[in-house]
Design an enzyme around this catalytic site. Sequence first.
Site, short mmCIF file in Angstrom:
data_model
loop_
_atom_site.label_atom_id
_atom_site.label_comp_id
_atom_site.label_asym_id
_atom_site.label_seq_id
_atom_site.Cartn_x
_atom_site.Cartn_y
_atom_site.Cartn_z
N HIS A 33 0.83 -1.22 0.00
CA HIS A 33 0.00 0.00 0.00
C HIS A 33 0.86 1.26 0.00
CE1 HIS A 33 -3.90 -1.98 0.35
NE2 HIS A 33 -3.32 -2.83 1.17
N ASP A 35 2.53 2.05 -2.96
CA ASP A 35 2.64 2.52 -4.35
C ASP A 35 1.79 3.75 -4.63
OD1 ASP A 35 0.35 0.99 -4.05
OD2 ASP A 35 0.53 -0.06 -5.97
N GLY A 119 -3.74 -16.64 -9.53
CA GLY A 119 -4.55 -15.91 -8.58
C GLY A 119 -4.10 -16.04 -7.13
N LEU A 122 1.07 -14.12 -6.92
CA LEU A 122 2.44 -14.18 -7.44
C LEU A 122 2.51 -13.67 -8.87
CD1 LEU A 122 3.66 -17.63 -6.07
CD2 LEU A 122 3.79 -15.38 -5.06
N SER A 125 -0.37 -13.46 -14.17
CA SER A 125 -0.79 -12.66 -15.32
C SER A 125 0.36 -11.80 -15.85
CB SER A 125 -2.01 -11.79 -14.99
OG SER A 125 -1.73 -10.84 -13.99
N ASP A 169 4.31 -5.44 -10.87
CA ASP A 169 4.37 -6.84 -11.26
C ASP A 169 5.09 -7.04 -12.58
OD1 ASP A 169 2.79 -6.98 -9.05
OD2 ASP A 169 1.01 -7.74 -10.06
#
Length: 381
Positions: A33, A35, A119, A122, A125, A169
Amino acid sequence: MNKKLVTDKFVELFGETGDFYFSPGRVNLIGEHTDYNGGFVLPGAIDKGMLACIKINGTDKVRAFAVDLNEYAEFGMQEDDAPEQSWARYIFGVIREIMKRGGQVKGFDTAFSGDVPLGAGLSSSAALESTYAFALNDIFKLGIDKFDLAKIGQATEHNYIGVKCGIMDQFASVFGKEGHLIRLDCRSLEYEYVPFNPKGYKVVLVDSVVKHELASSAYNKRRESCEAVVKAIQKRHPEVELLRDADMAMLAEVKGEVTAEDYMRAEYVIEEIQRLLDACEALKKGDYKIVGEKMYGTHEGMSKLYEVSCEELDFLNDIAKKCGVIGSRVMGGGFGGCTINLVPEDKYDTFVDTAVKEFTHKFGKEPKVYPVKIGDGSRKL
Ligand code: ADP
Ligand code: MG
């Protein structure tokens, strides 16, 4: 993830084999939290990811096979050609985002498989997006730099999946480096590799298998709290644009002007940004005890001040403490997902066994366990 499996399937479907590309999933050691408050995050690529075989097919279509799902998709590359299957939309989105930036992509055949749990937090996607962004850039010699490859993945989530994610990510997946975490400044997007060689320790994720159902409305409320506190601080310190610019003294000044809840939220964020910086200093010195303490600090803050933990995650955190794990915290936005744990090697088996047994006993469902190593980012094999 199995190269032979991908090769065999590719050959069966399309004939001769093609080129192989890999991109990893990621963990975030500390910095949650932070970012959207202009702070830092500290992700690292992992040794699990997505492997794709690709070959140009001389048409204007993509023929793709998801080995793990045993599903095939065929689609064109114009805006209204979007495929049905969600996995194929990631590939389509990457192509479209490259084309929007002027890149020439032609038809290709591909098969892919991955070992990032879907999901679980990690970022399977991002692994998928980065694999194709990196591969298409290489195959079609587009000359896109690594930052833009990450942005193409992020834009794919925004525009073709409907997930308004940050850059972390995809950034970690593309830029990952063995033996290093990446301190990413979410405001300036400057980054620095920080050594991560925890000799004598293992990194393991324990998945609470709780889904993040509360996450999006709670997320918006947390953001509003942060903004409210910034507004209050700005009356005395107009230079403060985000909580990143604030310190505890500034926060104390507005104690009477913000709600108790907003105060707690901001306290967490300001402390978390500092914890991350302290953890980076400790990593440079190889002091993993301090790093671990900071991770526990994050968990405590997320649980008590930011209030984004849940019973299952707190339970896993307590077990970690009890078993002599030196650092443990909820990873990701909260309300579910995994804890990330820094575990002395000689305590690893006991910790994992205890966590699985006690969690299953208490909650009637088995947590999943994912040991990870920090590895390299996107690459051709
Ligand atoms: P995560 O936190 O792992 O990124 P997401 O929901 O963002 O979770 O992404 C998961 C989606 O990515 C899946 O629904 C699927 O469309 C795609 N995906 C991930 N891994 C695979 C895989 N091995 N094979 C096919 N599709 C995958
Ligand atoms: Mg994702």
